[in-house]
Design a protein around this motif. Structure first.
Motif, PDB file in Angstrom:
ATOM      1  N   LYS A  28       0.832  -1.203   0.000  1.00 46.23           N
ATOM      2  CA  LYS A  28       0.000   0.000   0.000  1.00 46.23           C
ATOM      3  C   LYS A  28       0.858   1.242   0.000  1.00 46.23           C
ATOM      4  O   LYS A  28       0.527   2.254  -0.608  1.00 46.23           O
ATOM      5  N   ARG A  38      -1.020  -4.815   1.730  1.00 42.51           N
ATOM      6  CA  ARG A  38      -2.486  -4.912   1.788  1.00 42.51           C
ATOM      7  C   ARG A  38      -2.862  -6.121   2.638  1.00 42.51           C
ATOM      8  O   ARG A  38      -2.174  -7.143   2.631  1.00 42.51           O
ATOM      9  N   GLU A  39      -3.998  -6.017   3.344  1.00 47.41           N
ATOM     10  CA  GLU A  39      -4.392  -7.150   4.181  1.00 47.41           C
ATOM     11  C   GLU A  39      -5.514  -7.978   3.563  1.00 47.41           C
ATOM     12  O   GLU A  39      -5.895  -9.004   4.096  1.00 47.41           O
ATOM     13  N   ASP A  40      -6.021  -7.525   2.380  1.00 50.44           N
ATOM     14  CA  ASP A  40      -7.188  -8.204   1.803  1.00 50.44           C
ATOM     15  C   ASP A  40      -6.823  -9.043   0.572  1.00 50.44           C
ATOM     16  O   ASP A  40      -7.641  -9.269  -0.298  1.00 50.44           O
ATOM     17  N   THR A  95       1.591  -7.402   8.037  1.00 55.87           N
ATOM     18  CA  THR A  95       1.431  -6.455   6.928  1.00 55.87           C
ATOM     19  C   THR A  95       2.621  -5.502   6.805  1.00 55.87           C
ATOM     20  O   THR A  95       2.523  -4.485   6.149  1.00 55.87           O
ATOM     21  N   TRP A 120      -8.348  -8.996  -5.468  1.00 56.37           N
ATOM     22  CA  TRP A 120      -8.490  -7.945  -4.443  1.00 56.37           C
ATOM     23  C   TRP A 120      -8.877  -6.591  -5.018  1.00 56.37           C
ATOM     24  O   TRP A 120      -9.320  -5.716  -4.291  1.00 56.37           O
TER      25      TRP A 120
END
Lengths: 275, 542
Positions: free
Chosen positions: B90, B106-108, B153, B223
C-alpha cells in the motif's frame, strides 16, 4: 552410342530438358560477364518490383534478384554435380564390391547400405550439415551421404546379374585380375544405368540443397536459390517476386534434369529400346 | 460464471469460438457504449515462441512474463513515468541512509490456493526463492541482507548498501511474489507449481495444452474490486509467422505483443480495419542489437580497429532494410529509453558522421593494416545470431559494409547450442551479433556486459568481449550505490562516454517492439510494462 543419341533426340521432352540445361549452363558460364559484381552487393533500393531498373526486382536488402539467381545457379550446379559425383563413387565402390565378391562382404556392405536407407534423407542431411557447420563442402558431403545407397543397390544388382554372364566367366578363366574384370568388363556394362540414375540424382541433390539453404543451413557466404527464397518468405504476400523467380529457376532446372534423365534412361536401357 | 468445456475434447477452432459465444450470450441483452468496460469474454493473445516453463521465478525468457504476470504480482506497479505505484504494497518508506525500505502490505489479498498474503510471503519470495534461484535477481538483490517481518502487513528490506535501482524492479515481471506455503519445505526448482503457477494476480492458471495454448481463468476473489473484466485469457502458440499474422487478420486472436508479428507484415496489418498497432508498453523493456568484438583476437585488440568497425556501419540501412524501420539507430551503450529516467546521454563519441568511411579508413591505416592486393586489409569471422532470419540479413549487410573499408568478413551460421558454446564458453569467435536486453536500470544492462568481474566463462550474454577497465569498473560500482539521482546520472554519463570511446561493442539498433491488437480489445496497454503486466483492465467490445 550414335544409335542411343538418335533415340534420345527422338524424345521431344528430353530435348526440351536438354535445352533448359544448356541455357542454365550458358547462364553459369557468362554470369561473371553479365553480373561482374558480388551478388550480395546492395545494388539499389529494397523491394523494387520486377521490370524496372532491375529485371527481376530487388529483395529486402536491395540486392538484384537476377544477379542472385545467376550466382545461385552456379552454387546449385556445383553442389548438385559434386554431391552426385561423390555419391556415385561411394555407391559404385560399395555396390560393386558387394556384387562382385558376394558372401559375407556383400551381407555386411548391403546391411550398411540398408541402414543408411532407413534414415529419412532430409533429416539426416540436416544433421550432418549442423554438425559440420554449414559450408559448400559440408553440403556436398551431407547430400552425398544420403544419396549413395540407391547407387550402391543398383550397382550391386547389375554386378550380380553380370557375374554369371559368359564374357565375365571367360575373362575370369583366362586369368584376368579382379580389378581388370571389374573395371574393364563389368563397370562399362552398367555405366548406362548409372548415368541414367545419376542424372536424376543431380535433380534431387539440387532440391536438397535448396531445402537446406531455405532452413538456414546453406553456406551464408555463398548465394543460393534456397537462401533467396528463405529471405523472401517473410515478405511473400507483399513482394511476391523474391520467392517466385528462384522458385521457377529450381522448378525448370529440376524438371530439365528429370526429362534428360528419363531420356537417357530410355536411350541407354536395352529393355526400353524397342518401345 | 461461464461453464468452460474441456478444451482437449473439442477442435482448436471451436475451442476459441465457443467460450466467446457463451460469454457473449450472457451479456448480449445489455447495450454497452464502446468506451465503457464490459465484463466477460475471452481474449486470445499470441505468445511466441511457446515458453518451455512457467517457472517465472527461476527462468527469465521473454516469452514467460506475458503469461506469468497475469498470475504473479509484485509489490508495486509503475505509471507511465515509471514511478512506483501501490500494488501488493500500500505504501513504502525508504530510510534516509538508504539501507532499508519498509513496505506496508495490503491485508485483503489472497493467493489462488486460498492462503492469505502476508509479509512472510515477501520474506520467503525474496530470500529463499528469488535471491537463490532467479537468473538476475541475485544482481538486483545483491545488497539485500534480510527481510524483517514485524507483523503480517509490514515487510522491511534490509540492505548492506543503498540500492536505488531496486525501486525500479519491484513489479511482477522482475521480482514476483510467490506463496510461502506452496514452496516451503520443497525443492524450489522441482516444485509442482512451476507449470501450474499460484499467485495473487487477476487470473488463475487453468490449463496448459503443450504446443497449443495456456488457458487462464478469471480470479473471482481478486483484491481489486470488479476486476478483471475478462473471463479468460488464452495464450496461443503458433510457430509459423504467416499463420500468426493470419490469426490476427481474421480476428481469431486479439493481441500479439513483443513483436510476435513479423516486422515485414506490419505495413499490411496497419491497413486492416479490424487491427491497430502500438509501440507503447515497452518503455521498461529496453534492448539493443549490438556487435560484440573479441578483444583477445587481433586485430580487434586495437581500439582503433574496433572504432573503425563502428564507423564503417550505416545503422540507417540496418534500421530500414533489416528492422523495417522499427527502432532507432543506437548512439551508445544505453538505450534511449533511459532518457525518461535521466540516465541516457548522447554526449558521447558519435560514430554516425558524414565522413565516417574516411575516418574508418584512416583509423585502419593508422593501426598498421594496409589494404592488400585484393583491396582487403584482414579477414575475420562473424557468428550469425541463430534466433531468426533477420540476423542473417543483418550479417549479410555487415559483410558488404565492412568490405568497403577493407575488412573481409566471413559469416558462420551454426545452430543455437553450437553458436552459444562457441561464443560464451570457447570464446572462439571474432565478432558476435547478439541482442541485449537492458533491464529496468543501467545496473542490469551495463554491469553484466562490461564489468571485469562479468567475464564468466560459460555464462551466456555476459562480458564475452574481455572488456576490462578499472576506472570504468569503479564508476559503475559507485553508481550502483549512489542515492542521489543527479550524481548517479552524472556517473552513468561518464561511464557511457568511456565505453563509447573504448568501443568494446558496436551498438547498432535501439530496438522497438510492436504490439498488434484487435480494435475490439481495449485497455490492454495500461503502463510501461505493457505486455509484461496483467491484463486486469483489458476488456472486449461486443
Amino acid at each position: 552410342m550414335k544409335a542411343g543419341f538418335t533415340r534420345f533426340a527422338r524424345n521431344r521432352m528430353a530435348l526440351f530438358g536438354a535445352a533448359v540445361l544448356l541455357c542454365l549452363l550458358l547462364l553459369v558460364l557468362f554470369t561473371p560477364v553479365i553480373y561482374p559484381d558480388n551478388p550480395f552487393k546492395l545494388a539499389g533500393p529494397a523491394l523494387q518490383p520486377p521490370g524496372g531498373r532491375f529485371l527481376l526486382g530487388t529483395d529486402t536488402l536491395g540486392r538484384d534478384i537476377a544477379a542472385e539467381i545467376a550466382y545461385g545457379a552456379r552454387t546449385s550446379l556445383i553442389i548438385g554435380v559434386g554431391a552426385t559425383f561423390v555419391a556415385i563413387v561411394l555407391g559404385a565402390v560399395a555396390g560393386g564390391v558387394a556384387g562382385y565378391y558376394r558372401g559375407a562382404t556383400e551381407t555386411v556392405l548391403m546391411r550398411i547400405t540398408e541402414f543408411f536407407q532407413t534414415i529419412p534423407a532430409f533429416i539426416f542431411a540436416l544433421l550432418i550439415v549442423a554438425i559440420l557447420s554449414p559450408s559448400v563442402s559440408s553440403e556436398i558431403i551431407a547430400i552425398a551421404a544420403v544419396s549413395w545407397p540407391s547407387i550402391a543397390r543398383l550397382v550391386r544388382g547389375e554386378f550380380v546379374s553380370l557375374g554369371g554372364r559368359e564374357f565375365v566367366q571367360a575373362s575370369a578363366s583366362l586369368g584376368a585380375s579382379d580389378a581388370r574384370i571389374i573395371f574393364h568388363h563389368m563397370l562399362p556394362n552398367c555405366a548406362s544405368s548409372i548415368i541414367a540414375v545419376g542424372s536424376l540424382l543431380i535433380g534431387t541433390a539440387i532440391l536438397l540443397e535448396a531445402g537446406l539453404a531455405f532452413l538456414g543451413l546453406g553456406d551464408p557466404n555463398v548465394m543460393s536459390w534456397g537462401l533467396i527464397i528463405s529471405a523472401g518468405r517473410a515478405v511473400l504476400r507483399s513482394a511476391w517476386w523474391i520467392c517466385t523467380f528462384p522458385g521457377i529457376a529450381i522448378l525448370l532446372t529440376v524438371l530439365g534434369i528429370n526429362l534428360v534423365g528419363d531420356g537417357l534412361n530410355e536411350a541407354l536401357n536395352p529393355r526400353l529400346r524397342e518401345r | 460464471m461461464v461453464d468452460f468445456p474441456p478444451l482437449n475434447k473439442i477442435s482448436r477452432r471451436s475451442a476459441l469460438a465457443l467460450p466467446l459465444g457463451l460469454a457473449a450470450s450472457t451479456i448480449s441483452n445489455n447495450f454497452v457504449k464502446a468506451d465503457e468496460p464490459v465484463r466477460g469474454g475471452t481474449m486470445v493473445m499470441i505468445v511466441q515462441p511457446e515458453p518451455s516453463t512457467l517457472a517465472h521465478y527461476a527462468v527469465t525468457a521473454g516469452n514467460i512474463p506475458p503469461i506469468a504476470t497475469q498470475i504473479y504480482e509484485g509489490l508495486v506497479t509503475y505509471d507511465w513515468d515509471q514511478n512506483p505505484q501501490p500494488n501488493l504494497a500500500k505504501s513504502w518508506e525508504i530510510a534516509p541512509d538508504g539501507k532499508s525500505i519498509t513496505f506496508k502490505l495490503r491485508e485483503d489479498v489472497f493467493f489462488h490456493n486460498g492462503a492469505s498474503f502476508t509479509s512472510a510471503d515477501v520474506q520467503f519470495s525474496f530470500m529463499e526463492i528469488l535471491k537463490k534461484y532467479h537468473p538476475f535477481a541475485p544482481l538486483l538483490l545483491a545488497e539485500l541482507t534480510g527481510v524483517d517481518t514485524p507483523d503480517a502487513t509490514t515487510a522491511i528490506l534490509r540492505l548492506a548498501n543503498p540500492a536505488p535501482y531496486l525501486m525500479k524492479a519491484l513489479a511482477g515481471r522482475d521480482l514476483p511474489i510467490m506463496c510461502k506455503s506452496v514452496f516451503e519445505g520443497t525443492q524450489i526448482l522441482q516444485n509442482p507449481s512451476a507449470n501450474k503457477p499460484i499467485g495473487t494476480g487477476p487470473f488463475k492458471f487453468g490449463q496448459w495444452d503443450r504446443g497449443q495454448f495456456v488457458r487462464l481463468d478469471r480470479n473471482e476473489k481478486y483484491w481489486k474490486p470488479g476486476l478483471p473484466y475478462l473471463d479468460h485469457i488464452i495464450a496461443r502458440f503458433i510457430p509459423d509467422a504467416a499463420t500468426r499474422s493470419a490469426a490476427l487478420e481474421t480476428g481469431e486472436a486479439h493481441f500479439a505483443g513483443y513483436s510476435a508479428v513479423n516486422y515485414a507484415d506490419l505495413a499490411r496489418m496497419k491497413t486492416n480495419p479490424i487491427l491497430d498497432t502500438t509501440m507503447k508498453g515497452y518503455e521498461m523493456t529496453p534492448a539493443l542489437s549490438v556487435l560484440e568484438l573479441n578483444a583477445k583476437h587481433p586485430p580487434l585488440d586495437k581500439k582503433e580497429v574496433r572504432q573503425a568497425i563502428a564507423y564503417a556501419i550505416d545503422r540507417k540501412v540496418i534500421l530500414r532494410d533489416v528492422m523495417y524501420g522499427y527502432g532507432q539507430p543506437a548512439t551508445g551503450p544505453l538505450s534511449k529509453l533511459f532518457k525518461t529516467v535521466g540516465f541516457y546521454t548522447d554526449d558521447v563519441r558519435n560514430y554516425d558522421v558524414p565522413d565516417r568511411l574516411d575516418i574508418a579508413n584512416k583509423l585502419l591505416d593508422g593501426a598498421g593494416l594496409p589494404r592488400g592486393a585484393n583491396g582487403m586489409r584482414f579477414g575475420i569471422h562473424l557468428e550469425v545470431n541463430s534466433f531468426g532470419e533477420q540476423w542473417l540479413r543483418q550479417a549479410e549487410y555487415l559483410k558488404q559494409a565492412l568490405a568497403i573499408v577493407g575488412i573481409d568478413l566471413t559469416l558462420r551460421s551454426e545452430d543455437t547450442a553450437t553458436w552459444l558454446r562457441r561464443v560464451y564458453t570457447n570464446y572462439d569467435y571474432d565478432i558476435n551479433e547478439p541482442f541485449l536486453s537492458q533491464g529496468v536500470d543501467p545496473v542490469y544492462g551495463l554491469n553484466k556486459q562490461y564489468l571485469t568481474s562479468q567475464i564468466r566463462k560459460g555464462v551466456t550474454f555476459v562480458n564475452d568481449s574481455f572488456y576490462s577497465n578499472p576506472e570504468f569498473d569503479n564508476i559503475l560500482n559507485e553508481a550502483m550505490r549512489e542515492q542521489d539521482h543527479d550524481k548517479r546520472a552524472a556517473l552513468y554519463k561518464k561511464a557511457q562516454q568511456i565505453l563509447a570511446e573504448d568501443c568494446p561493442l558496436v551498438w547498432l539498433i535501439d530496438v522497438q517492439y510492436v504490439s498488434v491488437f484487435n480494435r475490439k480489445l481495449h485497455d490492454h496497454t495500461t503502463g510501461p510494462l505493457g505486455t509484461q503486466q496483467a491484463f486486469e483492465r483489458a476488456w472486449l467490445e461486443k
